[in-house]
Design an enzyme around this catalytic site. Structure first.
Site, PDB file in Angstrom:
ATOM      1  N   TRP A  11       0.829  -1.208   0.000  1.00 23.49           N
ATOM      2  CA  TRP A  11       0.000   0.000   0.000  1.00 23.49           C
ATOM      3  C   TRP A  11       0.867   1.263   0.000  1.00 23.49           C
ATOM      4  CZ3 TRP A  11      -3.355   2.738  -1.786  1.00 23.49           C
ATOM      5  CH2 TRP A  11      -4.215   3.633  -1.125  1.00 23.49           C
ATOM      6  N   LYS A 112      -4.804  -0.079   9.465  1.00 18.55           N
ATOM      7  CA  LYS A 112      -6.157  -0.338   9.951  1.00 18.55           C
ATOM      8  C   LYS A 112      -6.097  -1.485  10.955  1.00 18.55           C
ATOM      9  CE  LYS A 112      -7.945   0.763   5.334  1.00 18.55           C
ATOM     10  NZ  LYS A 112      -8.643   0.233   4.139  1.00 18.55           N
ATOM     11  N   GLY A 141     -10.220   3.798   3.742  1.00 13.89           N
ATOM     12  CA  GLY A 141     -11.248   3.624   2.732  1.00 13.89           C
ATOM     13  C   GLY A 141     -10.983   2.414   1.856  1.00 13.89           C
ATOM     14  N   ALA A 145      -4.183  -2.072  -3.129  1.00 11.79           N
ATOM     15  CA  ALA A 145      -2.932  -1.463  -3.568  1.00 11.79           C
ATOM     16  C   ALA A 145      -2.697  -1.658  -5.067  1.00 11.79           C
ATOM     17  CB  ALA A 145      -1.765  -2.058  -2.777  1.00 11.79           C
ATOM     18  N   LYS A 196     -13.799  -4.514   9.641  1.00 15.84           N
ATOM     19  CA  LYS A 196     -14.171  -5.106   8.352  1.00 15.84           C
ATOM     20  C   LYS A 196     -13.220  -6.234   7.970  1.00 15.84           C
ATOM     21  CE  LYS A 196     -10.758  -2.973   5.909  1.00 15.84           C
ATOM     22  NZ  LYS A 196      -9.799  -3.528   4.928  1.00 15.84           N
ATOM     23  N   THR A 253     -13.592  -5.485   0.944  1.00 19.55           N
ATOM     24  CA  THR A 253     -12.747  -6.491   1.590  1.00 19.55           C
ATOM     25  C   THR A 253     -13.420  -7.846   1.672  1.00 19.55           C
ATOM     26  OG1 THR A 253     -11.873  -4.665   2.918  1.00 19.55           O
ATOM     27  CG2 THR A 253     -11.243  -6.866   3.577  1.00 19.55           C
ATOM     28  N   SER A 259      -8.442  -9.323  -1.619  1.00 19.01           N
ATOM     29  CA  SER A 259      -8.482  -9.163  -0.167  1.00 19.01           C
ATOM     30  C   SER A 259      -7.703 -10.275   0.531  1.00 19.01           C
ATOM     31  CB  SER A 259      -9.931  -9.160   0.314  1.00 19.01           C
ATOM     32  OG  SER A 259     -10.003  -9.322   1.715  1.00 19.01           O
ATOM     33  N   ARG A 260      -6.677  -9.908   1.288  1.00 12.63           N
ATOM     34  CA  ARG A 260      -5.902 -10.903   2.027  1.00 12.63           C
ATOM     35  C   ARG A 260      -6.734 -11.559   3.127  1.00 12.63           C
ATOM     36  NH1 ARG A 260      -1.944  -6.727   1.378  1.00 12.63           N
ATOM     37  NH2 ARG A 260      -2.258  -5.958   3.494  1.00 12.63           N
ATOM     38  N   ASN A 261      -7.561 -10.766   3.790  1.00 10.33           N
ATOM     39  CA  ASN A 261      -8.372 -11.325   4.884  1.00 10.33           C
ATOM     40  C   ASN A 261      -9.427 -12.299   4.356  1.00 10.33           C
ATOM     41  OD1 ASN A 261      -7.464  -9.772   7.440  1.00 10.33           O
ATOM     42  ND2 ASN A 261      -7.651  -8.199   5.870  1.00 10.33           N
ATOM     43  N   VAL A 284       0.783  -9.087   5.629  1.00 11.15           N
ATOM     44  CA  VAL A 284       0.016  -9.033   6.870  1.00 11.15           C
ATOM     45  C   VAL A 284      -1.478  -9.103   6.552  1.00 11.15           C
ATOM     46  CG1 VAL A 284      -0.608  -7.589   8.839  1.00 11.15           C
ATOM     47  CG2 VAL A 284       1.778  -7.714   8.075  1.00 11.15           C
TER      48      VAL A 284
END
Length: 338
Positions: A11, A112, A141, A145, A196, A253, A259-261, A284
């Site tokens: 990012w 975040k 927001g 990336a 989120k 997300t 989205s990594r999560n 991360v």
């Protein structure tokens, strides 16, 4: 404008690429070898491969040099200056402590989440370390990336009690394909950006288990209710959660394949151990670090967060996905506004 970005992850690098088109930008990373390689190849092959770095973008692993890029300009009043921290929440305190030795003009963070050990939001960490004298803001927001680096459109929120800093961030970042809106609800923006990520893990699990689009929509909607309840309990405003850093970031997300999560949830649904998933990501996933802190904080505040509790149970308590889904589905009916 002179801008220093501390943190050469995905990012931080993407924002540096975008801002270097219009400003004098220096990107700092802590690994000298990695920064030297990025400077030679004009590409951050570790965290953002495939995107060329503009010739105008300066790169450095020298912390004093990075800070001088903004402090000298601010002190001489030759130009406006902006310091942006692009670390993870886990690295924010250490960076803020390093900044104590410098006359920084301001500080804006992109991270975040909640700090694991203290359950503090980023603005609370910054205030604890640097005090209230330095103008501070959160920039948040829905923003992947890779898309920002490609120059695709996105919209962000800057949150600060300092109206002048909000104006400065808007002047620096707003333009081309990036829109920036301002607010003074720092708590609301940060809670939305933190929680989120946990809900994206839950949505990834549901999608990975093949529960369908109806289930996904229900999780996102009820997840927004959880974000709002906690955010209001911590001092945020309800309308913030209907904006970019609330429902906007939540939708992105939970549904975006970048989205990594969400990918953590998909991996859990495949039966992969959490350690394996995190290793494969190579980045991360803040939702993992955040889940235990948010669960504990919700209990302290008396806030009902069943989806968050379920995710934390799977991640840390050994709860099975099947038992968690059965528990969520067996909850008693209630009014939707509750």
């Amino acid at each position: 404008m002179n801008i220093t970005i501390l943190g050469a992850g995905a990012w931080g690098t993407a924002l540096a690429i975008a801002l270097a088109q219009r400003h004098d930008v220096l990107l700092w990373g802590r690994n000298p070898a990695a920064m030297a390689a990025a400077a030679a190849q004009r590409e951050n092959t570790v965290y953002l491969p495939g995107f060329g770095l503009p010739d105008t973008l300066a790169l450095s692993a020298d912390f004093s040099q990075a800070l001088a890029h903004v402090t000298t300009a601010a002190q001489a009043k030759q130009s406006e200056a902006l310091l942006i921290v692009a670390s993870s929440v886990a690295g924010l305190r250490e960076l803020a402590q390093q900044l104590q030795a410098f006359p920084i003009p301001n500080i804006v963070w992109l991270c975040k989440g909640f700090e694991e050990s203290t359950r503090l939001l980023p603005h609370q960490i910054v205030r604890q370390v640097l005090g209230d004298a330095v103008p501070a803001a959160a920039l948040s927001g829905p923003s992947f990336a890779q898309e920002v680096a490609r120059g695709l459109p996105c919209a962000l929120s800057v949150a600060s009690a300092h109206a002048g800093l909000c104006e400065q961030v808007v002047a620096a970042v707003h333009g081309d394909n990036i829109r920036v809106y301002s607010t003074d609800d720092v708590v609301g923006v940060e809670v939305g950006g933190a929680v989120k990520n946990i809900l994206a893990i839950a949505t990834g699990v549901a999608d990975g288990l093949g529960l369908g689009l109806n289930a996904r929509a229900a999780l996102i909607t009820r997840g927004l209710a959880e974000i709002t309840r906690l955010g209001i309990a911590l001092g945020g405003r309800s309308e913030t959660f209907m904006g970019l850093s609330g429902v906007g970031d939540l939708i992105l997300t939970c549904t975006g394949d970048l989205s990594r999560n969400r990918r953590v949830g998909l991996g859990l649904a495949q039966g992969k151990p959490l350690a394996t998933i995190v290793t494969e990501l190579g980045h991360v996933a803040e939702g993992v670090r955040c889940a235990a802190a948010v669960r504990a904080l919700a209990r302290e505040c008396g806030v009902d967060m069943p989806i968050t509790n379920a995710v934390a149970g799977v991640l840390f308590d050994g709860d099975s996905l099947q038992s968690v889904m059965e528990l969520l589905l067996s909850r008693n009916p209630r009014e939707e506004a509750a």
